[in-house]
Design a protein around this motif. Sequence first.
Motif, mmCIF file in Angstrom:
data_model
loop_
_atom_site.group_PDB
_atom_site.id
_atom_site.type_symbol
_atom_site.label_atom_id
_atom_site.label_comp_id
_atom_site.label_asym_id
_atom_site.label_seq_id
_atom_site.Cartn_x
_atom_site.Cartn_y
_atom_site.Cartn_z
ATOM 1 N N GLY A 203 32.867 82.409 34.124
ATOM 2 C CA GLY A 203 31.531 81.882 33.863
ATOM 3 C C GLY A 203 31.607 80.385 33.626
ATOM 4 O O GLY A 203 32.311 79.932 32.715
ATOM 5 N N LEU A 204 30.906 79.632 34.449
ATOM 6 C CA LEU A 204 30.789 78.188 34.258
ATOM 7 C C LEU A 204 29.485 77.948 33.513
ATOM 8 O O LEU A 204 28.405 78.197 34.050
ATOM 9 N N VAL A 232 32.479 84.088 40.462
ATOM 10 C CA VAL A 232 32.074 82.941 39.651
ATOM 11 C C VAL A 232 30.587 83.110 39.360
ATOM 12 O O VAL A 232 29.812 83.469 40.242
ATOM 13 N N GLN A 233 30.229 82.918 38.092
ATOM 14 C CA GLN A 233 28.813 82.936 37.713
ATOM 15 C C GLN A 233 28.511 81.633 36.984
ATOM 16 O O GLN A 233 29.311 81.196 36.148
ATOM 17 N N ILE A 234 27.398 81.019 37.324
ATOM 18 C CA ILE A 234 26.931 79.859 36.566
ATOM 19 C C ILE A 234 26.044 80.425 35.467
ATOM 20 O O ILE A 234 25.018 81.042 35.738
ATOM 21 N N THR A 235 26.485 80.267 34.219
ATOM 22 C CA THR A 235 25.970 81.138 33.166
ATOM 23 C C THR A 235 24.959 80.511 32.207
ATOM 24 O O THR A 235 24.192 81.236 31.576
ATOM 25 N N GLU A 236 24.958 79.181 32.054
ATOM 26 C CA GLU A 236 24.092 78.562 31.031
ATOM 27 C C GLU A 236 23.556 77.221 31.523
ATOM 28 O O GLU A 236 23.492 76.245 30.765
ATOM 29 N N LEU A 237 23.153 77.163 32.765
ATOM 30 C CA LEU A 237 22.837 75.877 33.388
ATOM 31 C C LEU A 237 21.678 75.154 32.698
ATOM 32 O O LEU A 237 20.610 75.730 32.487
ATOM 33 N N ASP A 238 21.920 73.906 32.337
ATOM 34 C CA ASP A 238 20.835 72.973 32.027
ATOM 35 C C ASP A 238 21.329 71.563 32.324
ATOM 36 O O ASP A 238 22.536 71.301 32.292
ATOM 37 N N GLY A 252 21.898 70.385 43.877
ATOM 38 C CA GLY A 252 23.328 70.312 44.185
ATOM 39 C C GLY A 252 24.116 71.452 43.561
ATOM 40 O O GLY A 252 25.012 72.023 44.197
ATOM 41 N N VAL A 253 23.815 71.785 42.320
ATOM 42 C CA VAL A 253 24.501 72.903 41.664
ATOM 43 C C VAL A 253 24.219 74.198 42.431
ATOM 44 O O VAL A 253 25.126 75.004 42.699
ATOM 45 N N THR A 254 22.968 74.386 42.794
ATOM 46 C CA THR A 254 22.595 75.616 43.506
ATOM 47 C C THR A 254 23.303 75.677 44.859
ATOM 48 O O THR A 254 23.850 76.723 45.238
ATOM 49 N N GLN A 255 23.334 74.564 45.565
ATOM 50 C CA GLN A 255 24.021 74.529 46.866
ATOM 51 C C GLN A 255 25.514 74.829 46.699
ATOM 52 O O GLN A 255 26.108 75.530 47.528
ATOM 53 N N ALA A 256 26.110 74.285 45.656
ATOM 54 C CA ALA A 256 27.546 74.508 45.445
ATOM 55 C C ALA A 256 27.832 75.992 45.240
ATOM 56 O O ALA A 256 28.828 76.527 45.748
ATOM 57 N N CYS A 257 26.956 76.673 44.517
ATOM 58 C CA CYS A 257 27.129 78.117 44.315
ATOM 59 C C CYS A 257 26.931 78.868 45.632
ATOM 60 O O CYS A 257 27.740 79.727 45.992
#
Length: 306
Positions: A203-204, A232-238, A252-257
């Motif tokens: 979890g990132l 991989v999970q993006i877990t607490e994005l802000d 960009g974060v969404t594209q990277a995932c």
Amino acid sequence: PSTLQEAAGMNDGRYFGTAVPAHLLNDSANMTIVNREFNMVTAENEMKIDALQPNQGQYSFGTADRIVNWARTNGKGVRGHTLAWHSQQPQWMRNMSGQQLRRAMLDHVTTVATHYRGQIHSWDVVNEAFADGSSGARRDSNLQRTGNDWIEAAFRAARAADPNAILCYNDYNIDDWNHAKTRAVYDMVRDFKARGVPIDCVGLQAHFNSGNPVPNNYHTTIENFAALGVDVQITELDIEGSGQSQAEQYKGVTQACLAVARCTGISVWGVRDNDSWRASGTPLLFDRNGNKKQAYHGVMEALTEG
Ligand code: G3I
């Protein structure tokens, strides 16, 4: 698609989630957005150790159960956060050490994972166990001082209690591939996979601000973790900021995932800016009135451009 969950799902069934604190369960404006936009829920504080076991051996599941039950009633998945952590320990645990603490930690993992068996999509089994800075070392904590194998012991206990949940190691500032902390977590996961320690996911947390911006190599980090054979999970994005610049970083974060097949979902850490854990600022996708921000549209662009 007109919602985040729908648009994310069109990308090979990825999920899009958010954190929900208990005090907003009765806030209909907030919950309307949660229900419409998101299909994964994390309790913001209510499944932490101090919340679930305020006195040793006396568990208090009521508030966490309300969040889990809301999620399940409304067809959402639940990310469990978090079974073992140096922070948010109840006072009785903070005073413990050695084998007594090790047993108490494992009892907590077993009891909580058993209580929710079959109801949790993914567990953050261990949270934030590595040090900040350039050492690449484990974080010093009472849990770490019980022995370097405390993390794998927690994962084995979680697997035994809830064999079908996805088991994650979760941390912040492990987004930049050139960061020592990122490499240290990578080395641990590689070692766990090589030795058969039951880990399924990294979890990132992905808390970004001007001092810690979205790295240019984010895609590389996600790809490298995934290549170890974990999700991989993006877990607490802000992301602190506003306007176009914030929107581009969210995009960009969404594209990277999306660029990595095993990056299976993204959760943001709250819905409206004024409900964020960040005392000031505007780090989320909705403004204080629940209106979609440019950041929201940035995420949507990434989810729909494929
Ligand atoms: O509920 C009490 C309230 O009764 C009391 O009056 C008030 C006075 O301080 O405190 C309230 O509790 C606070 C709680 O949030 C609920 O608002 C705690 O003090 C405060 O420490 C707690 O902060 C949370 C923080 O984790 C610490 O656990 C944040 O809401 C939560 O967003 C934040 O989430 C963490 C993740 O778990 C791990 N990754 C980083 C992320 C952001 O820090």
